[in-house]
Structure formats: C-alpha cells, structure tokens
Design an enzyme around this catalytic site. Structure first.
Site, mmCIF file in Angstrom:
data_model
loop_
_atom_site.group_PDB
_atom_site.id
_atom_site.type_symbol
_atom_site.label_atom_id
_atom_site.label_comp_id
_atom_site.label_asym_id
_atom_site.label_seq_id
_atom_site.Cartn_x
_atom_site.Cartn_y
_atom_site.Cartn_z
ATOM 1 N N ASP A 183 21.669 30.744 34.392
ATOM 2 C CA ASP A 183 22.122 31.703 35.352
ATOM 3 C C ASP A 183 22.435 33.099 35.033
ATOM 4 O O ASP A 183 23.712 33.552 34.812
ATOM 5 C CB ASP A 183 23.513 30.903 36.149
ATOM 6 C CG ASP A 183 23.690 31.914 37.398
ATOM 7 O OD1 ASP A 183 25.011 31.517 38.019
ATOM 8 O OD2 ASP A 183 22.858 32.649 37.845
ATOM 9 N N HIS B 42 22.426 34.080 40.260
ATOM 10 C CA HIS B 42 22.808 33.582 41.601
ATOM 11 C C HIS B 42 23.395 34.545 42.379
ATOM 12 O O HIS B 42 23.376 34.533 43.822
ATOM 13 C CB HIS B 42 23.991 32.723 41.494
ATOM 14 C CG HIS B 42 23.744 31.189 41.478
ATOM 15 N ND1 HIS B 42 23.733 30.391 40.213
ATOM 16 C CD2 HIS B 42 23.167 30.232 42.424
ATOM 17 C CE1 HIS B 42 23.270 29.267 40.303
ATOM 18 N NE2 HIS B 42 22.800 29.166 41.537
ATOM 19 N N SER C 169 31.464 35.877 40.141
ATOM 20 C CA SER C 169 30.243 35.409 39.461
ATOM 21 C C SER C 169 29.575 36.865 38.604
ATOM 22 O O SER C 169 29.742 37.668 39.284
ATOM 23 C CB SER C 169 29.187 34.841 40.146
ATOM 24 O OG SER C 169 29.538 34.037 41.000
HETATM 25 C C1 LIG Z 1 25.453 35.196 46.128
HETATM 26 C C2 LIG Z 1 26.780 34.493 45.676
HETATM 27 C C3 LIG Z 1 27.644 35.690 45.327
HETATM 28 C C4 LIG Z 1 27.548 33.323 46.614
HETATM 29 C C5 LIG Z 1 28.825 32.629 45.675
HETATM 30 O O1 LIG Z 1 28.844 32.975 44.748
HETATM 31 N N1 LIG Z 1 29.347 32.034 46.671
HETATM 32 C C6 LIG Z 1 30.745 31.519 46.186
HETATM 33 C C7 LIG Z 1 31.259 30.759 46.977
HETATM 34 C C8 LIG Z 1 32.510 30.236 46.686
HETATM 35 C C9 LIG Z 1 33.243 30.373 45.315
HETATM 36 C C10 LIG Z 1 32.185 30.733 44.204
HETATM 37 C C11 LIG Z 1 32.605 30.950 42.991
HETATM 38 C C12 LIG Z 1 32.174 32.036 42.128
HETATM 39 C C13 LIG Z 1 32.745 32.052 40.653
HETATM 40 C C14 LIG Z 1 33.352 31.096 40.259
HETATM 41 C C15 LIG Z 1 33.644 29.710 41.184
HETATM 42 C C16 LIG Z 1 34.532 28.722 40.399
HETATM 43 N N2 LIG Z 1 35.796 29.035 40.138
HETATM 44 C C17 LIG Z 1 33.305 29.862 42.337
HETATM 45 C C18 LIG Z 1 31.274 31.556 44.909
#
Ligand SMILES: CC(C)CC(=O)Nc1cccc(-c2cccc(CN)c2)c1
Length: 232
Positions: free
Chosen positions: A89, A41, A183
């Site tokens: 992912d 992602h 992420s």
């Molecule tokens: C291209 C990508 C970097 C965009 C993205 O990841 N957006 C985004 C927005 C809000 C929460 C999260 C998010 C990540 C990791 C864990 C979680 C859940 N705990 C949420 C992720």
C-alpha cells in the site's frame, strides 16, 4: 489522529497533505525534493481528479509563510497494491517541480536496512486525519506517540488474524491511534521513517485492531528505481 495533540508548528517539516479540490484526503511525506511517499489506498476516492500536495503547512486553512501547494506530475502506486487488502500500500507522487527546501520544508530519511523495529519502541505519527470517532477534522497538524507491537501479537486471531506480512508492522491502538485521513503519513522511530500509515481494518482507537503500517525498508529498491527512472 485520535487522542493525540497539536504538533509543534513546523517541527515535522516533511509532512504533506494530499488534497482534492482543497480538501485534505491523506497524509504523505517528502522523501526527496521532488517526491512524496504516501499510501495507494488514498487514490480510491479520487476518480479522474488529481491530487495537489500541500507542503510547509501547520494549519490547513490559515495563510502561513512557507506553505505551498504543488501540482503532481506523476502518481505511481506500487504494482502490488489493490483495494482488497493492505499489501504493497504505497504511492509515489512526483511534484511538478522540486520543492523549495527551507526550515519548514525538509526531506525525511527512510529506513533502508530491512530489520524489524523492536516491540515497545516508541514511535511518532502525525496527520490531519480525524480526531474523533464522529469524524471531526482538525485544522492544525496533530501527532501521537505509539509503542510498536510484535507481529506475533498483531497477527493474533483476536487482532489481525495472520494478515500482517513481514512487509508490515503494527503499533498499539488502545485509545490513541491513527484514523481516517492519516493514511500515507510516516511512522517515525528515532528520527527515521520506518513505516507508512495504512487504513487496515479502518477501525480507530480499538486495541483489538492495532494500527498497521507498510514497512519502508523492503521497498527501498522499488522507491529508488522509480525516482531514478523519472528525470533524475
Ligand atoms: C480513500 C481513503 C482515504 C478512505 C479511508 O482511508 N477510509 C478510512 C476510514 C476509516 C478509518 C481509516 C483509517 C486510516 C488510517 C488508519 C486507520 C487505523 N487506525 C484507519 C480510513
């Protein structure tokens, strides 16, 4: 990372920051001298730009002796990954050269036995992702410890409602949680990487949306095949 704390500098020497034009986008971690594992992602917002991988860092901005930015020679998303769900992912990044391993840059072993991590097991996750709901970004690596929850609970209709496959796992997200920018980082249980942070519902800190991770063991053969097929 929401409601975590600053990591002890360089005690997680496998941590990587995936950057675009000097900006932290996602986490990742060193699984071999020339390979970083992250989340597919993370490539959603890069267009035709290329990631750079920062290793050996604690602070994203301060000069640190073993900090080094690597260019990426190859970027391989798992063929099953897509923007519509969280399945498969995973992203493999081949560095332009083997990372120089030292006290601040080390490989993290990943789980190869495809067996569930028991519910209530306390695992660690770390990253430079947002530390507040308003999106404040930390300069220094943060970490948090979270208990694994059963797939049955995670799949409850009021949680992720049967979207969690046997290739995923969950941790409790009540207050302390992963968030945007985390992420791609590892979920470390008993010193071994069991999972990779996935954005899931992109909600943070809400117990109704547990944190989701791609389990690594089911993909060990894919990871090995990619690493073996590209110059050693
Ligand atoms: C291209 C990508 C970097 C965009 C993205 O990841 N957006 C985004 C927005 C809000 C929460 C999260 C998010 C990540 C990791 C864990 C979680 C859940 N705990 C949420 C992720």
């Amino acid at each position: 990372i929401l409601r975590g704390w600053e990591a002890q500098p360089h005690l997680r020497p496998y941590m990587a920051s995936l950057q675009l034009d000097g900006k932290h986008i996602c986490g990742g971690f060193l699984i071999a001298p020339q390979w970083v594992l992250s989340a597919a992602h993370c490539t959603e917002q890069m267009g035709d730009k290329h990631f750079q991988v920062l290793l050996g860092a604690h602070s994203l901005s301060a000069p640190e002796p073993h900090k080094r930015l690597y260019n990426v020679k190859a970027q391989i998303a798992h063929p099953g990954s897509n923007i519509h769900n969280n399945r498969d992912d995973l992203l493999l990044l081949q560095l332009e050269e083997k990372a120089e391993l030292n006290e601040h840059v080390k490989v993290l072993p990943f789980q190869r036995e495809d067996r569930e991590v028991a519910a209530d097991t306390l695992c660690d996750t770390a990253g430079w992702g947002t530390i507040t709901h308003s999106g404040k970004r930390p300069d220094r690596l943060q970490e948090v410890q979270r208990p694994v929850i059963s797939r049955e609970l995670c799949n409850h209709r009021t949680r992720h409602d049967r979207t969690i496959t046997e290739k995923m796992m969950c941790t409790d997200s009540n207050k302390k949680d992963t968030c945007k920018g985390d992420s791609g980082g590892p979920l470390v249980c008993n010193g071994v990487a069991e999972g990779v942070v996935t954005a899931g519902s992109r909600v943070c800190g809400n117990y109704k949306k547990p944190a989701i991770y791609t389990r690594i063991a089911p993909y060990a053969e894919w990871i090995d095949s990619i690493m073996a097929s590209r110059d050693g």
